[in-house]
Design an enzyme around this catalytic site. Sequence first.
Site, PDB file in Angstrom:
ATOM      1  N   GLY A 112       0.802  -1.214   0.000  1.00 39.15           N
ATOM      2  CA  GLY A 112       0.000   0.000   0.000  1.00 39.15           C
ATOM      3  C   GLY A 112       0.842   1.274   0.000  1.00 39.15           C
ATOM      4  CB  THR A 115       4.397  -1.131   0.514  1.00 41.58           C
ATOM      5  OG1 THR A 115       3.981  -1.818   1.687  1.00 41.58           O
ATOM      6  CG2 THR A 115       5.209  -2.043  -0.376  1.00 41.58           C
ATOM      7  CG  ASP A 137      -6.644   0.184   4.577  1.00 38.25           C
ATOM      8  OD1 ASP A 137      -7.313  -0.731   5.073  1.00 38.25           O
ATOM      9  OD2 ASP A 137      -5.585   0.604   5.070  1.00 38.25           O
ATOM     10  NE  ARG A 170     -28.052  -9.181  22.317  1.00 40.61           N
ATOM     11  CZ  ARG A 170     -27.563 -10.374  22.627  1.00 40.61           C
ATOM     12  NH1 ARG A 170     -26.965 -11.104  21.708  1.00 40.61           N
ATOM     13  NH2 ARG A 170     -27.652 -10.830  23.854  1.00 40.61           N
ATOM     14  N   GLY A 178      -9.828  -0.298   7.770  1.00 39.85           N
ATOM     15  CA  GLY A 178      -9.873   0.628   6.627  1.00 39.85           C
ATOM     16  C   GLY A 178      -9.053   1.878   6.869  1.00 39.85           C
ATOM     17  CD  GLU A 237      -8.909   0.427  11.191  1.00 33.14           C
ATOM     18  OE1 GLU A 237      -8.739  -0.355  12.137  1.00 33.14           O
ATOM     19  OE2 GLU A 237      -8.160   0.445  10.191  1.00 33.14           O
ATOM     20  CG  HIS A 310      -6.043  -9.223  11.668  1.00 30.86           C
ATOM     21  ND1 HIS A 310      -6.110  -8.857  12.978  1.00 30.86           N
ATOM     22  CD2 HIS A 310      -5.026  -8.513  11.116  1.00 30.86           C
ATOM     23  CE1 HIS A 310      -5.148  -7.964  13.229  1.00 30.86           C
ATOM     24  NE2 HIS A 310      -4.487  -7.736  12.114  1.00 30.86           N
ATOM     25  NE  ARG A 313      -4.723  -8.000   7.176  1.00 31.33           N
ATOM     26  CZ  ARG A 313      -3.923  -7.279   7.952  1.00 31.33           C
ATOM     27  NH1 ARG A 313      -4.190  -5.994   8.136  1.00 31.33           N
ATOM     28  NH2 ARG A 313      -2.868  -7.804   8.512  1.00 31.33           N
TER      29      ARG A 313
HETATM   30  O1  F6P Z   1      -3.790  -1.304   6.070  1.00 29.14           O
HETATM   31  C1  F6P Z   1      -4.518  -2.483   6.142  1.00 29.14           C
HETATM   32  C2  F6P Z   1      -5.083  -2.725   7.518  1.00 29.14           C
HETATM   33  O2  F6P Z   1      -5.855  -3.887   7.472  1.00 29.14           O
HETATM   34  C3  F6P Z   1      -5.834  -1.553   8.117  1.00 29.14           C
HETATM   35  O3  F6P Z   1      -7.138  -1.468   7.635  1.00 29.14           O
HETATM   36  C4  F6P Z   1      -5.730  -1.852   9.601  1.00 29.14           C
HETATM   37  O4  F6P Z   1      -5.823  -0.685  10.385  1.00 29.14           O
HETATM   38  C5  F6P Z   1      -4.352  -2.418   9.710  1.00 29.14           C
HETATM   39  O5  F6P Z   1      -4.019  -2.945   8.437  1.00 29.14           O
HETATM   40  C6  F6P Z   1      -4.176  -3.495  10.739  1.00 29.14           C
HETATM   41  O6  F6P Z   1      -2.831  -3.836  10.710  1.00 29.14           O
HETATM   42  P1  F6P Z   1      -2.120  -5.050  11.442  1.00 29.14           P
HETATM   43  O7  F6P Z   1      -2.440  -6.290  10.688  1.00 29.14           O
HETATM   44  O8  F6P Z   1      -0.686  -4.694  11.385  1.00 29.14           O
HETATM   45  O9  F6P Z   1      -2.689  -5.091  12.817  1.00 29.14           O
END
Ligand code: F6P
Length: 404
Positions: A112, A115, A137, A170, A178, A237, A310, A313
């Site tokens: 990203g 990097t 993101d 609820r 993000g 976030e 996580h 992703r």
């Molecule tokens: O940049 C990608 C991301 O998934 C962000 O959305 C998130 O804040 C961050 O990485 C989390 O990073 P790590 O895996 O280092 O905790």
Amino acid sequence: MAPIKRIGIITSGGDCGGLNAVIKGVSREAYAMGIETVVIPNGYAGLYNLINLDKVVFLNAERVSKIEASLAGSEAGHSRVKISKIKDPNKYERIKDGLKKFNIDALVISGGDDTGSVVVDLSGKGIPCVHVPKTMDLDLQSYSVGGDSAINRIAIFTRDLKTTGLSHNRVVVVEVFGRYSGHTALRGGIGAEADCILIPEIPVDFDVVYDHLKTTYMGRVKRSDVKAGTYIIVVAEGITKAGGEMLYDESAGVDAFGHKKLAGSGKFVRQELEKRLKKDPEITQFMKDTGMYAPGVYEVPEVREVVPGHLVRCGDSSAYDVNFGYKTGAAAVCMLLEGKTGNTVVNVDGQKIYYQATSELIKRRGVDVREISLYESLGFCFGRKTEKFNCILEEVKGPVSRHL
Ligand code: F6P
């Protein structure tokens, strides 16, 4: 530039969907051109320490076939290390020596904005490298591999949470990754038909959210023959309050790139809503009218926050990301051979490889909030007073820009 006979592949930053397709795209295209590819393991940490390795892994046809492109994560591994921050005055010489040791002539680096900034740095130091955009993101100027996979996962998790939300009546708040951009929260939230989506680009007015919640949620429960209803909020976030104050947990610390770790926006939203629910007499009446009220035990609807973290992703890569990863990985090899160091692959469309200077491409792109009023007109809440969507029509002349 000397002819390229061997390419090193690096993946860096947060892992995500589509990266294995990038790796396969690079190695297969290189193979087709008679060039070898090797893995530089664990991002820039591995690049810095390459000199100490006994051997590197060659991505020959057999090794590549073992990599599953439809799985997220990266066969090359990751770290969040910014080379310029390493406390070693000889770091660039050390990296060059490591590359020389393994006869690596050039690098394809996928990651990203952070990097990418290292790609600019290394390229400026005479190390040929091309960047493939990657980040869930979606905050780069171009599409980046991993975005679509994350959006799909957010949409599926959020939709799934409706069943538990409905069973318990609820309010469910889903906090998603993000960073400072709301692309994945927005697209995932719309994909799941969430009721409310809170993104960093729009400071949150909690009174607006509360009003929307009350009308939507109470209406649902009242209209239901079994008195069931839920209200779903997707919150990015990196949200802020009116005035720009960020809503996150200070104690989360910083990552290896030196960025604040963002966490806690879901909790903050829950607390703001709970406060309002508890002091609202209309809610007590609603609980009584719908037969839910139990004095001292259950007097207001519950609000729960869920933080998939996580999970958004990992797991599967979407087919879109596999496509995009394959073609941009392959395109990166063509760019290296054309001497386009310090550039990022933007897209492959037909025979054309579009690229941009990495220094430009990594500039942060937020959600274009002009689009938000369209979703507001469809009933979604974004934590602000709704704005009217003004349609501006424009006829496209010539080819339409596209990714697929
Ligand atoms: O940049 C990608 C991301 O998934 C962000 O959305 C998130 O804040 C961050 O990485 C989390 O990073 P790590 O895996 O280092 O905790």
